[in-house]
Design an enzyme around this catalytic site. Structure first.
Site, PDB file in Angstrom:
ATOM      1  CB  VAL A  24      -0.943   0.006   1.217  1.00 56.11           C
ATOM      2  CG1 VAL A  24      -1.706   1.335   1.301  1.00 56.11           C
ATOM      3  CG2 VAL A  24      -1.919  -1.159   1.138  1.00 56.11           C
ATOM      4  CG  ASP A  42       9.235  -0.181   5.978  1.00 60.25           C
ATOM      5  OD1 ASP A  42       8.177  -0.386   5.357  1.00 60.25           O
ATOM      6  OD2 ASP A  42       9.723  -1.018   6.767  1.00 60.25           O
ATOM      7  NE  ARG A  47       9.351  -2.268   0.649  1.00 62.81           N
ATOM      8  CZ  ARG A  47       8.990  -2.577  -0.594  1.00 62.81           C
ATOM      9  NH1 ARG A  47       9.792  -3.315  -1.356  1.00 62.81           N
ATOM     10  NH2 ARG A  47       7.840  -2.166  -1.076  1.00 62.81           N
ATOM     11  CB  THR A  93      -4.904  -3.400  10.323  1.00 61.88           C
ATOM     12  OG1 THR A  93      -5.364  -3.300   8.963  1.00 61.88           O
ATOM     13  CG2 THR A  93      -4.529  -2.029  10.818  1.00 61.88           C
ATOM     14  CB  THR A 128      -8.374  -2.314   6.675  1.00 60.76           C
ATOM     15  OG1 THR A 128      -8.144  -2.136   5.286  1.00 60.76           O
ATOM     16  CG2 THR A 128      -9.801  -2.780   6.899  1.00 60.76           C
ATOM     17  CB  CYS A 268      -8.223  -7.224   1.790  1.00 59.55           C
ATOM     18  SG  CYS A 268      -7.082  -5.835   1.607  1.00 59.55           S
ATOM     19  NE  ARG A 339       0.426  -8.611   2.533  1.00 59.70           N
ATOM     20  CZ  ARG A 339      -0.029  -7.388   2.254  1.00 59.70           C
ATOM     21  NH1 ARG A 339      -0.062  -6.480   3.199  1.00 59.70           N
ATOM     22  NH2 ARG A 339      -0.446  -7.099   1.046  1.00 59.70           N
TER      23      ARG A 339
END
Length: 432
Positions: A24, A42, A47, A93, A128, A268, A339
């Site tokens: 995202v 981050d 990364r 989240t 979210t 999600c 994930r």
């Protein structure tokens, strides 16, 4: 009375910070970095290093596009956040093992921002959450750490992410962005900010809570639709009817929704409904329909294994110590995202039967899979080894394989089962 909000997009000194550079955050930081001074932050130093080298391991942003963000810099140094006035939080989240919302990344990000935020700043959350989380859980942490007062000394917004990993058609700039703010002036600023990079336009919600609720029901709706189709697949299997043929026939009607049965994982669809049900139960309502859909979808891995085992036994294949090949580990096709993948449910179930399980997925980073699931994908399946082969993820590489190429990995009476309904029905042993 709310304090005066004075940030302006035309201010040349305006600097944005995007907190969390995953699926995202990175596309967002890149787009903002084409127009505004932007700090991509981050906590993962590796990364930061790969992005500074012009590479993105998530494959969401091409190297050429990274180079186009001339105003974007990267850092894992918290002190550098003090130079920013707009903070956009895009941390994960997840849910915990009890399927309850895990706000740990959000809590840590909010606490960190409370230590660096300056008066007049705005914090925009994209992660979210359930309705109320921004103002009830996150904002108080910023107040506590900073000593600043909400809507007097600093402000908040919420603009839920709508990133679809691996989707090269629906991108950040081509998806309408929902926006909101803690005061009318902040709401306008947040809306203007996103409208400056999102060509598809924005939808300004009346409040942060409305925007939060809109996000959490998007994937809850999809989850329930897939649960319905999964339950239909269970019914049609008992009736001896091919589910895909039924869906194709029903799909000839103009308003029939084109959902397909399958495993429901990812960051999600398999997670967001639990945020809504958590909040619903907190206010005294038991969300029966939503939780029923979750139970069906969470049980699909078990169902797939039971079907394959039955077919193995019919062919007199001893399940214990059998060799099983699973094609695909990611939660969806043509992306490296593992994930919350539900393929691991199939792996675990077969291992409980005492079977030897190999997973082959050319999209997956082996080290990440080992770290996340204690599972290392094989580099290539061996010929003539497997008693059962399950196509779990419809990567294009698997779609392009002739059935004979897949069959060569199995023994002479190998069971081939297709979760994604991409293989010829008359040349396999079963499909979902």
């Amino acid at each position: 009375m709310p304090g005066k909000f004075s940030l302006n997009l035309t201010d040349k000194n305006l600097k944005l910070a995007v907190i969390g550079l995953g699926y995202v955050g990175l596309p967002l930081a890149v787009e903002f970095g084409k127009r505004y001074q932007t700090l991509g932050f981050d906590i993962n130093r590796s990364r930061i290093d790969e992005l500074m080298a012009g590479e993105d391991s998530t494959l969401e942003v091409e190297s050429e596009e990274l180079s186009q963000a001339k105003l974007l810099t990267y850092s894992n140094d918290v002190e550098q956040l003090k130079s920013c006035q707009v903070f956009i939080v895009t941390v994960p989240t997840p849910i915990d093992r009890h399927k309850r919302p895990d706000l740990t990344p959000l809590v840590r990000a909010s606490t960190m921002l409370g230590r660096v935020i300056q008066p007049g700043s705005v914090v925009i959350y994209e992660s979210t959450v359930y309705p109320g989380a921004t103002e009830e859980d996150c904002v108080p942490l910023i107040e506590q750490e900073s000593g600043l007062k909400y809507n007097v000394d600093f402000f908040a917004g919420y603009s839920p992410e709508r990133i679809n990993p691996g989707d090269k058609l629906h991108r950040l700039t081509t998806i309408t962005k929902v926006t909101s703010g803690s005061t009318p002036e902040v709401a306008q600023f947040v809306d203007d900010l996103y409208r400056s990079i999102v060509t598809a336009g924005t939808h300004r919600a009346s409040s942060i809570r409305v925007a939060e609720a809109a996000k959490v029901i998007e994937n809850t709706q999809r989850d329930l639709n897939i649960a319905l189709i999964n339950e239909l697949a269970l019914i049609f299997n008992r009736l001896g009817i091919d589910t895909l043929e039924v869906l194709e026939a029903a799909g000839t009607k103009w308003n029939f929704l084109p959902f397909r049965p399958g495993l429901v994982g990812g960051h999600c669809i398999g997670v967001d409904p639990y945020y809504l049900t958590h909040k619903a139960q907190e206010v005294g309502h038991t969300p029966e329909v939503i939780l029923a859909g979750r139970r069906i979808n969470d049980n699909m891995g078990h169902y797939v294994v039971s079907q394959v085992v039955k077919k193995m036994l019919k062919k007199r294949i001893h399940v214990e110590d059998a060799n099983v090949l699973i094609l695909g580990l990611t939660f969806k096709e043509n992306c490296p995202d593992i994930r919350n993948t539900r393929v691991v449910d199939i792996v675990a179930e077969f291992r409980e039967f005492g079977a030897n399980v190999d997973v082959y997925d050319p999209w997956v980073d082996a080290e990440e899979a080992q770290h996340e699931y204690d599972l290392t994908p094989i580099p290539q399946p061996a010929k003539g080894k497997y008693d059962a082969i399950i196509l779990a993820v419809a990567h294009q590489q698997f779609r392009d394989l002739p059935i004979d190429a897949i069959r060569q990995w199995g023994r002479h009476n190998c069971v081939i089962y297709d979760i994604k309904s991409v293989l010829p029905r008359d040349q396999i042993d079963g499909r979902l």
